[in-house]
Design a protein around this motif. Sequence first.
Motif, PDB file in Angstrom:
ATOM      1  N   UNK A 168      -6.548  -4.176  -7.824  1.00 37.52           N
ATOM      2  CA  UNK A 168      -5.382  -3.649  -7.442  1.00 37.52           C
ATOM      3  C   UNK A 168      -5.981  -2.527  -7.032  1.00 37.52           C
ATOM      4  N   UNK A 169      -7.073  -1.610  -6.611  1.00 42.40           N
ATOM      5  CA  UNK A 169      -6.984  -0.228  -6.798  1.00 42.40           C
ATOM      6  C   UNK A 169      -8.104  -1.339  -5.784  1.00 42.40           C
ATOM      7  N   UNK A 170      -9.008  -0.145  -4.643  1.00 42.68           N
ATOM      8  CA  UNK A 170      -9.903  -0.026  -4.016  1.00 42.68           C
ATOM      9  C   UNK A 170     -10.086   1.397  -3.303  1.00 42.68           C
ATOM     10  N   UNK A 171     -11.604   1.616  -3.884  1.00 47.40           N
ATOM     11  CA  UNK A 171     -12.157   3.002  -3.705  1.00 47.40           C
ATOM     12  C   UNK A 171     -12.647   3.642  -2.321  1.00 47.40           C
ATOM     13  N   UNK A 172     -11.994   4.195  -1.377  1.00 49.49           N
ATOM     14  CA  UNK A 172     -12.690   4.237  -0.267  1.00 49.49           C
ATOM     15  C   UNK A 172     -13.749   5.714  -0.141  1.00 49.49           C
ATOM     16  N   UNK A 173     -14.459   5.334   0.809  1.00 48.60           N
ATOM     17  CA  UNK A 173     -15.689   5.981   1.230  1.00 48.60           C
ATOM     18  C   UNK A 173     -15.766   7.196   1.474  1.00 48.60           C
ATOM     19  N   UNK A 174     -16.536   8.545   0.990  1.00 49.58           N
ATOM     20  CA  UNK A 174     -15.866   9.725   0.812  1.00 49.58           C
ATOM     21  C   UNK A 174     -16.071  10.015   2.663  1.00 49.58           C
ATOM     22  N   UNK A 175     -16.312   8.991   3.573  1.00 47.52           N
ATOM     23  CA  UNK A 175     -16.241   9.873   4.991  1.00 47.52           C
ATOM     24  C   UNK A 175     -15.211   9.071   5.828  1.00 47.52           C
ATOM     25  N   UNK A 176     -14.200   8.426   4.686  1.00 49.25           N
ATOM     26  CA  UNK A 176     -12.976   7.776   5.184  1.00 49.25           C
ATOM     27  C   UNK A 176     -12.801   8.236   6.084  1.00 49.25           C
ATOM     28  N   UNK A 208       0.694  -2.883  -1.229  1.00 45.24           N
ATOM     29  CA  UNK A 208       1.319  -2.345  -2.637  1.00 45.24           C
ATOM     30  C   UNK A 208      -0.109  -2.274  -3.911  1.00 45.24           C
ATOM     31  N   UNK A 209      -1.302  -2.221  -2.753  1.00 39.50           N
ATOM     32  CA  UNK A 209      -2.808  -1.697  -3.036  1.00 39.50           C
ATOM     33  C   UNK A 209      -2.575  -0.085  -3.520  1.00 39.50           C
ATOM     34  N   UNK A 210      -4.105  -0.084  -4.063  1.00 42.65           N
ATOM     35  CA  UNK A 210      -3.838   1.614  -4.645  1.00 42.65           C
ATOM     36  C   UNK A 210      -5.750   1.547  -3.584  1.00 42.65           C
ATOM     37  N   UNK A 223      -4.851  10.143  -3.389  1.00 35.38           N
ATOM     38  CA  UNK A 223      -4.832   9.152  -4.034  1.00 35.38           C
ATOM     39  C   UNK A 223      -3.730   8.592  -3.319  1.00 35.38           C
ATOM     40  N   UNK A 224      -3.190   6.990  -2.534  1.00 39.84           N
ATOM     41  CA  UNK A 224      -2.728   6.317  -2.254  1.00 39.84           C
ATOM     42  C   UNK A 224      -1.851   5.018  -2.203  1.00 39.84           C
ATOM     43  N   UNK A 225      -0.583   4.343  -1.583  1.00 38.19           N
ATOM     44  CA  UNK A 225      -1.155   2.876  -2.240  1.00 38.19           C
ATOM     45  C   UNK A 225      -0.110   2.555  -0.494  1.00 38.19           C
ATOM     46  N   UNK A 226      -0.748   1.145  -0.569  1.00 32.89           N
ATOM     47  CA  UNK A 226      -0.514   0.531   1.085  1.00 32.89           C
ATOM     48  C   UNK A 226       1.493   0.006   0.732  1.00 32.89           C
ATOM     49  N   UNK A 227       1.678   0.791   1.820  1.00 37.64           N
ATOM     50  CA  UNK A 227       3.748   0.423   2.319  1.00 37.64           C
ATOM     51  C   UNK A 227       3.823  -0.569   2.581  1.00 37.64           C
TER      52      UNK A 227
END
Length: 466
Positions: A168-176, A208-210, A223-227
């Motif tokens: 349900x959640x994905x960590x994005x890279x610091x340089x995203x 609705x993936x975070x 922190x965001x959610x895919x709408x």
Amino acid sequence: MTVKRKIFVVDTNVLIHDPSSILRFQEHDVVIPIVVLEELDNIKVGMSEIARNVRQVSRLLDELVEKANGDISHGVKLPSASKDIETGHLFFHMEEARSPLPFGLSGRSSDNALLGITMDLGKSHPDRQAILVTKDINLRIKARALGILAEDYTNDQVLDDTNLLFSGAEKLAADFWETHSKNMESWKEEGRTFYRLRGPKARAWLPNQFLYINGSNTEKNFEAVVRRLENDSAIIEVVKDYAAERNKVWGINARNREQNFAFNLLMDPEVDFVSLLGQAGTGKTLLTLASALMQTLESKRYTEIIMTRMTVPVGEDIGFLPGTEEEKMGPWMGALEDNLDVLQETATQEHGAWARAATHDLLRNRIRIKSLNFMRGRTFLKKFLIIDEAQNLSPHQIKTLVTRAGPGSKIVCLGNIAQIDTPYLTETTSGLTYVVDRFKQWEHSGHITLQRGERSRLADYASEIL
């Protein structure tokens, strides 16, 4: 080169687990021994889920025999789901097992009969594999000890490994932001911040993936959610911060990132189905009840809270219980009362005696405790339905519950797939795993796996060292 058709001898527990299992063996032949039919006949009576499944199996077998016009000596052709899929035949084995079994297995039990019949079929068809299919682990061990091929029924297995389950959640890279800022749009609507992102990364996200980025000492966490997903782009929204005092839900704040994500799903009127996974103490029930109370009593979005759970005892069963349906379910609802005590305490601190009385009143009038046995055929309108301990439900049972939802209702499934108490269910075949995987593509559903326990330092330490 054509694949040689196998012969599958099906145990009773496989038919009970999945009433349509005999249709899942593709081009191979299926054998149902007379002892299996006898066992089905002995447990067909009653209102339990097992009895219903047995009656469904009986109706399916009757329908197949009817289509064969009563001539089943050469087997019954199994129906195909599509024209491209070849199917085998169904045979009823009426003879007694002839193959001798070791001295320790000389009893006339149904398990021993299945072992003997599988051995007989292997000898009478030396060019084909005869395989015993059973959910009984001990029977599979005995079969292999005798040199008989035995398998578990895995057709309903959702995933090969629970580590592959959607979190349900994905960590994005610091340089995203550095790599995506060129093709990015941003805007605000009614105080909400949106971004449109393009590229292969955006196409791989789910509704609705975070998404989150751990901030540095100088930068805040993101922190965001895919709408929405549109062609090759994704529209994401910055989530509401339920850790802030101003955004308390019935006196409760989110204590970590995953709890904040869970509140965003539970409080979103556009999300009709929510699944929360997590170990004991991660706050699944507390967050759900706080959201349910807020939306039932204050915003009036729902008229009633309905809570149910699978009644599987961890220790010895305490026997029949007196009283009404709700009174019988009372001993199973300790988690509900524990969490309501917490919510009542926070309400008393924040809002005084009125909120305390309202919470007591709600316990009597607004929360309905229902048994799973009486859910079939019902439709819930504008209800907040909580299914606790959902890991103990089969995919068939959870489908029965989720399809009860009427207009304006919300369903929340809670559970911990590491604590399954139901026989023949595993982490990969649990109904909770099933709905998490099947609902992840739907824009009106959301899932989050809670990671951190928030009970006490004692509970946290015990979970680490014990």
